[in-house]
Each structure stands twice: as structure tokens, then as C-alpha cells.
Design a protein around this motif. Structure first.
Motif, PDB file in Angstrom:
ATOM      1  N   LEU A  16       0.739   2.870  -3.322  1.00 31.13           N
ATOM      2  CA  LEU A  16      -0.460   3.656  -3.857  1.00 31.13           C
ATOM      3  C   LEU A  16      -0.237   4.967  -2.991  1.00 31.13           C
ATOM      4  O   LEU A  16      -0.696   6.107  -3.498  1.00 31.13           O
ATOM      5  CB  LEU A  16      -1.560   2.701  -3.372  1.00 31.13           C
ATOM      6  CG  LEU A  16      -2.816   3.337  -3.567  1.00 31.13           C
ATOM      7  CD1 LEU A  16      -2.824   3.699  -5.179  1.00 31.13           C
ATOM      8  CD2 LEU A  16      -4.207   2.405  -3.143  1.00 31.13           C
ATOM      9  N   GLU A  17       0.166   4.902  -1.603  1.00 32.47           N
ATOM     10  CA  GLU A  17      -0.016   6.344  -0.847  1.00 32.47           C
ATOM     11  C   GLU A  17       1.089   7.040  -1.703  1.00 32.47           C
ATOM     12  O   GLU A  17       0.770   8.415  -1.534  1.00 32.47           O
ATOM     13  CB  GLU A  17       0.704   6.020   0.484  1.00 32.47           C
ATOM     14  CG  GLU A  17      -0.373   5.387   1.400  1.00 32.47           C
ATOM     15  CD  GLU A  17       0.214   5.216   2.814  1.00 32.47           C
ATOM     16  OE1 GLU A  17       1.408   4.897   3.028  1.00 32.47           O
ATOM     17  OE2 GLU A  17      -0.526   5.112   3.679  1.00 32.47           O
ATOM     18  N   THR A  18       2.254   6.765  -2.093  1.00 31.77           N
ATOM     19  CA  THR A  18       3.144   7.600  -3.035  1.00 31.77           C
ATOM     20  C   THR A  18       2.385   8.214  -4.096  1.00 31.77           C
ATOM     21  O   THR A  18       2.603   9.458  -4.330  1.00 31.77           O
ATOM     22  CB  THR A  18       4.420   6.749  -3.218  1.00 31.77           C
ATOM     23  OG1 THR A  18       4.982   6.400  -2.001  1.00 31.77           O
ATOM     24  CG2 THR A  18       5.228   7.697  -4.073  1.00 31.77           C
ATOM     25  N   GLN A  36      -0.735   8.620  -4.843  1.00 36.03           N
ATOM     26  CA  GLN A  36      -1.869   9.596  -4.216  1.00 36.03           C
ATOM     27  C   GLN A  36      -1.435  10.969  -3.927  1.00 36.03           C
ATOM     28  O   GLN A  36      -1.846  12.082  -4.058  1.00 36.03           O
ATOM     29  CB  GLN A  36      -2.464   9.127  -3.168  1.00 36.03           C
ATOM     30  CG  GLN A  36      -3.426   7.673  -3.667  1.00 36.03           C
ATOM     31  CD  GLN A  36      -4.070   7.207  -2.290  1.00 36.03           C
ATOM     32  OE1 GLN A  36      -3.278   7.193  -1.199  1.00 36.03           O
ATOM     33  NE2 GLN A  36      -5.294   6.664  -2.504  1.00 36.03           N
ATOM     34  N   LYS A  37      -0.072  11.079  -3.614  1.00 33.92           N
ATOM     35  CA  LYS A  37       0.583  12.339  -3.215  1.00 33.92           C
ATOM     36  C   LYS A  37       1.115  13.215  -4.308  1.00 33.92           C
ATOM     37  O   LYS A  37       1.297  14.318  -4.155  1.00 33.92           O
ATOM     38  CB  LYS A  37       1.693  12.173  -2.425  1.00 33.92           C
ATOM     39  CG  LYS A  37       1.157  11.640  -1.129  1.00 33.92           C
ATOM     40  CD  LYS A  37       2.345  11.228   0.246  1.00 33.92           C
ATOM     41  CE  LYS A  37       1.848  10.849   1.331  1.00 33.92           C
ATOM     42  NZ  LYS A  37       2.948  10.533   2.187  1.00 33.92           N
ATOM     43  N   HIS A  89       0.798  -1.438   0.173  1.00 31.83           N
ATOM     44  CA  HIS A  89      -0.128   0.027   0.243  1.00 31.83           C
ATOM     45  C   HIS A  89       0.866   1.220  -0.104  1.00 31.83           C
ATOM     46  O   HIS A  89       0.359   2.299  -0.472  1.00 31.83           O
ATOM     47  CB  HIS A  89      -0.860  -0.054   1.188  1.00 31.83           C
ATOM     48  CG  HIS A  89      -1.704   1.087   1.280  1.00 31.83           C
ATOM     49  ND1 HIS A  89      -2.926   1.104   0.413  1.00 31.83           N
ATOM     50  CD2 HIS A  89      -1.857   2.100   2.284  1.00 31.83           C
ATOM     51  CE1 HIS A  89      -3.687   2.218   0.580  1.00 31.83           C
ATOM     52  NE2 HIS A  89      -2.843   2.934   1.597  1.00 31.83           N
ATOM     53  N   LYS A  90       2.132   1.109   0.440  1.00 26.41           N
ATOM     54  CA  LYS A  90       2.953   2.315   0.334  1.00 26.41           C
ATOM     55  C   LYS A  90       2.905   3.050  -1.045  1.00 26.41           C
ATOM     56  O   LYS A  90       3.184   4.139  -1.203  1.00 26.41           O
ATOM     57  CB  LYS A  90       4.343   2.058   0.961  1.00 26.41           C
ATOM     58  CG  LYS A  90       4.547   1.650   2.498  1.00 26.41           C
ATOM     59  CD  LYS A  90       5.697   1.164   2.908  1.00 26.41           C
ATOM     60  CE  LYS A  90       5.701   0.648   4.419  1.00 26.41           C
ATOM     61  NZ  LYS A  90       7.188   0.631   4.683  1.00 26.41           N
ATOM     62  N   SER A 130      -3.375  -3.012  -1.993  1.00 31.75           N
ATOM     63  CA  SER A 130      -3.743  -2.925  -0.657  1.00 31.75           C
ATOM     64  C   SER A 130      -4.588  -3.977   0.019  1.00 31.75           C
ATOM     65  O   SER A 130      -4.714  -3.945   1.069  1.00 31.75           O
ATOM     66  CB  SER A 130      -4.618  -1.507  -0.489  1.00 31.75           C
ATOM     67  OG  SER A 130      -3.866  -0.592  -1.213  1.00 31.75           O
ATOM     68  N   TYR A 184      10.765   9.767   1.464  1.00 32.69           N
ATOM     69  CA  TYR A 184      10.078   8.834   1.962  1.00 32.69           C
ATOM     70  C   TYR A 184      10.029   7.509   0.905  1.00 32.69           C
ATOM     71  O   TYR A 184      10.444   6.389   1.206  1.00 32.69           O
ATOM     72  CB  TYR A 184       8.595   9.049   2.140  1.00 32.69           C
ATOM     73  CG  TYR A 184       7.644   8.010   2.573  1.00 32.69           C
ATOM     74  CD1 TYR A 184       7.716   7.339   3.513  1.00 32.69           C
ATOM     75  CD2 TYR A 184       6.467   7.547   1.550  1.00 32.69           C
ATOM     76  CE1 TYR A 184       6.878   6.234   3.918  1.00 32.69           C
ATOM     77  CE2 TYR A 184       5.700   6.563   1.840  1.00 32.69           C
ATOM     78  CZ  TYR A 184       6.035   5.995   3.005  1.00 32.69           C
ATOM     79  OH  TYR A 184       5.209   4.800   3.188  1.00 32.69           O
ATOM     80  N   CYS A 213      -4.189   8.245 -10.164  1.00 35.23           N
ATOM     81  CA  CYS A 213      -3.103   7.576  -9.302  1.00 35.23           C
ATOM     82  C   CYS A 213      -3.528   6.092  -9.044  1.00 35.23           C
ATOM     83  O   CYS A 213      -2.684   5.234  -9.154  1.00 35.23           O
ATOM     84  CB  CYS A 213      -3.166   8.311  -8.087  1.00 35.23           C
ATOM     85  SG  CYS A 213      -4.548   8.149  -6.729  1.00 35.23           S
ATOM     86  N   LEU A 236       8.613  13.514  -0.229  1.00 41.67           N
ATOM     87  CA  LEU A 236       7.808  12.579  -0.873  1.00 41.67           C
ATOM     88  C   LEU A 236       8.753  11.616  -1.425  1.00 41.67           C
ATOM     89  O   LEU A 236       8.935  10.392  -1.091  1.00 41.67           O
ATOM     90  CB  LEU A 236       6.986  12.872  -2.000  1.00 41.67           C
ATOM     91  CG  LEU A 236       6.132  11.854  -2.745  1.00 41.67           C
ATOM     92  CD1 LEU A 236       4.846  12.396  -3.400  1.00 41.67           C
ATOM     93  CD2 LEU A 236       6.835  11.441  -3.909  1.00 41.67           C
TER      94      LEU A 236
END
Length: 405
Positions: free
Chosen positions: A16-18, A20-21, A13-14, A250, A191, A30, A188
């Protein structure tokens, strides 16, 4: 490339989080990119292979996405090429292997580049469906066959896909400036680099391969739901595959119908719904009407007008020396170019060498007459008068519906 320690859903899921930003034109973009990356390791087993085109201006992050997301996460399972790559070269490299294609700088900046890209798009179309057929090419030692099973990802400032046959297979994902300032982007990227190691990518690909049965079932559920929602099977195949792949960034378990409906009901699909609003035949006519041609007048000199503007001038019966371009002049210029307006119908010569020249480098160059004849209420006319000594075939198209669009 697999390991015995695949990513967990929380670790995966990390990514997808990236995504999304980043600064996307649409929130769903995204998710669609994440879905493509998820499907890349298993492109060979998909019933429908979706393609994407990432676009954006300078400073939008397009190059970063290509380098850090596409290239890094499909390492060893893709070929990364530049805009001057030929279809033949790609075909020979891919052969019958399930290798993804990352096509950067697909700008089509000149005639040769545009032709090359259109040929690559033909190759891409053959890769979309699992039953897309075999490509056969003659060689000195006999026929050689290819069955392309690649997912394509293009990157350019301006997407080169314009025809419905391509837009049904390619989802355009647009990055824009504004949402992500330089300071936030540095955070970003910091990370991202902490977790997106080579080992992480190996474990990511292992996760996807282990989940193949679940992914294929999830894609089927998404495909059916989107097909029903949009009343469009082509969009169901394309978006269902991408969103089904994204789900498993996810989640381990197969998506339920409730999961799918909760997700797609919050997505604005207006862009996809609008793809079929303009048919290829209307795009061809619009292209012809937008052609700019030179108009010489006795009183006001030389001017430039589009074919559409000349048709409007003639239809409005603009006369008099005060008119920059009058109706009589417009009629003469149009007929000289193989077009005439008569009794509320446009007549277009399908064999006009002048129109063929104007349509050069489009897919309509030689067959625009056949394409135009598909317009509602259009008909083919065997012989019509254009000007002194010129009688030719025509496609007869109602003019009023065009004015009202």
C-alpha cells in the motif's frame, strides 16, 4: 499458492505504501487498486466481484502498474491477455474456475476491436455477482455451461466502459504525470524490488486466504456504510468490496463501524455519485445530438453541423441569406435524417436507416427508439409526418428541458 508463513500486516502494508507513492488523479485510487489486488486471490468466494480499469497517458506508470503490481501479485491466479482477445477465448480458458482476468491494451482502436471489447464487458458483467447466473452455450454435443467468478482488471489509455451497467461494475483508476519525477520513481522501484519477491507474493496470497472470514465481514460493513452514505447500493457493493479488501492490507482484525466511517468520511465520492446523473437514455440522446451531418446551402456552400446545432437554429428561427445555415435549411436537413422539431417537441424516427448508420458500433444501433422513450415525459407516436411521402413512427421528446441542461 500458499505458505505456512503468511505476511504480517506490517509487511503487507509495504504494498500500500508503494501504491500511495504513484501519481494518481485521486488519492483514493491507490486504496481501490490495493483492494483489488487483495481480493484477487479470493475472487471465487466474494459475494460481489469488483472490476477496475487503469488508465493514463504515456509516461504515467500505467504499464509499470500492470506488469509489477497486477501481473506479479496475481501470478498463477490470473490470465493476462491483450486487446485482440475474444470473449469466447476467455470463456473457454476460464471455464468454471476462479481465475482473474488482466486485460491490457484494451483500446478499441477499430470497429472489430470495439466489438470484441464490448463482448468481453458482457462476460465481465456476468462475473460481478455471486448469483449472476450461468452462461449456457450450444455445442455439437449439447449445451456447455460456464459460471464466471473472475475479477477483471483492464488497462488502456482511454477506458472503453461508457454504459451505466458497466460503470456500476468498473472503477476507473487514473494515473497522471507530475507528482513522481524520474529520480523518485527509480527510488520507488528500487525499494519495491527489494521486498516484492516471488516468496513475498506467495506469503501475501497466504495472508489473504487465511483472512477470508474477516475480509468478508469487513466488506459487509464497508458496503452497508457506503450504501447509506451515497444512497446507492451498486456503489456500496463496488466500493465496499475494494475498500474492505484494502483494509486488510494493513490490518488483521475486522474493521469496526468507527474505523469505516473515519475512512470513508475523508474520501471524495463525487465521481461515483455523478455516475447516475446521466442515464443511459440521456447518453443515447446526447450521442444523437452530437452527430455531425453535412449541410448544403444555396448561398454559402457546404457546411457541417451537429444535429443539436440544427435544432437550435430551427428553434431560434434564423432566416435570411446572411445566415450561414438558416432555419428552413436546418428543418429540411433534420427531417431528411428522421428528426423534426415541432411545437417544442423533438420527433425522432426509431426506424431511420440513416440514424442507425450513425449509431453503428454503439449498443443503441437497433433499439435507440426504445431507449429514448424512457426519457422523462417522452412518448411513442404511432405515425407522424417527416417529409413528402414519409410518414413513420416517432419518439416525441420535450425540447425545452434539453436546452436548459
Amino acid at each position: 499458492m500458499t505458505t505456512t508463513n503468511p505476511l504480517t500486516s506490517a509487511e503487507s502494508h509495504k504494498l500500500l505504501e508503494t501504491l500511495q507513492k504513484l501519481s494518481w488523479q485521486r488519492e483514493v485510487d491507490c486504496l481501490l487498486l490495493g483492494g483489488w489486488v487483495a481480493l484477487a486471490p479470493i475472487c471465487g468466494v466474494l459475494n460481489w466481484r469488483p472490476h477496475i480499469w487503469i488508465t493514463g497517458g504515456a509516461g504515467s506508470g500505467k504499464s509499470w502498474v500492470n506488469r509489477e503490481i497486477l501481473q506479479k501479485f496475481t501470478k498463477d491466479i490470473s490470465i493476462s491477455v491483450q486487446g485482440n482477445t475474444s470473449e469466447a477465448g476467455l470463456r473457454e480458458f476460464i471455464g468454471n474456475d476462479a481465475i482473474n482476468v488482466l486485460f491490457d491494451e484494451a483500446e478499441g482502436e477499430n470497429e472489430h476491436a470495439q466489438i470484441q471489447i464490448q463482448k468481453v464487458l458482457q462476460l465481465m458483467r456476468s462475473a460481478s455477482s455471486s448469483d449472476g447466473g450461468v452462461i449456457a452455450k450450444g455445442t455439437g454435443s449439447g449445451a456447455k455451461t460456464y459460471q464466471i467468478k473472475s475479477c477483471f482488471a483492464f488497462c488502456s489509455i482511454v477506458p472503453q466502459a461508457i454504459h451505466n451497467s458497466d460503470l456500476r461494475r468498473i472503477t476507473i483508476l487514473e494515473l497522471r504525470k507530475g507528482k513522481l519525477n524520474n529520480e523518485n520513481f527509480i527510488e520507488l522501484e528500487k525499494y519495491f524490488r527489494q521486498y516484492a519477491t516471488e516468496e513475498f507474493v506467495k506469503r501475501f496470497q497466504s495472508r489473504i486466504i487465511n483472512l477470508i472470514p474477516n475480509i468478508l465481514k469487513t466488506i459487509e460493513i464497508f458496503t452497508n456504510a457506503i450504501t447509506e452514505k451515497l444512497a446507492n447500493r451498486a456503489m456500496g457493493d463496488q466500493l465496499g468490496a475494494l475498500l474492505g479488501g484494502c483494509w486488510h492490507l494493513s490490518n488483521d482484525n475486522i474493521a469496526t463501524i468507527d474505523d469505516v466511517m473515519n475512512l470513508i468520511n475523508d474520501i471524495d465520492f463525487s465521481e461515483e455519485q455523478g455516475l447516475n446523473a446521466v442515464t443511459d437514455e440521456m447518453k443515447c440522446l446526447q450521442h444523437i445530438l452530437s452527430i455531425q451531418i453535412r449541410v448544403d446551402t444555396d448561398h454559402t456552400g457546404q457546411h457541417t453541423r451537429t444535429i443539436g446545432e440544427l435544432l437550435e437554429i430551427q428553434d431560434a428561427c434564423v432566416f435570411g441569406e446572411s445566415a450561414v445555415v438558416n432555419s428552413k435549411t436546418a428543418e429540411k436537413v433534420l427531417k431528411r435524417n428522421g428528426i423534426k422539431l415541432e411545437n417544442d417537441f423533438i420527433y425522432i424516427n426509431p426506424d431511420s436507416s440513416i440514424l442507425q448508420q450513425y449509431l453503428k458500433n454503439t449498443s443503441w444501433t437497433k433499439n435507440y427508439g426504445q431507449i429514448l422513450s424512457r426519457i422523462k415525459d417522452a412518448e411513442k407516436v404511432k405515425r407522424t409526418y417527416y417529409s413528402i411521402g414519409i410518414f413513420a413512427k416517432a419518439v416525441k421528446i420535450p425540447f425545452k428541458p434539453i436546452l436548459e441542461q
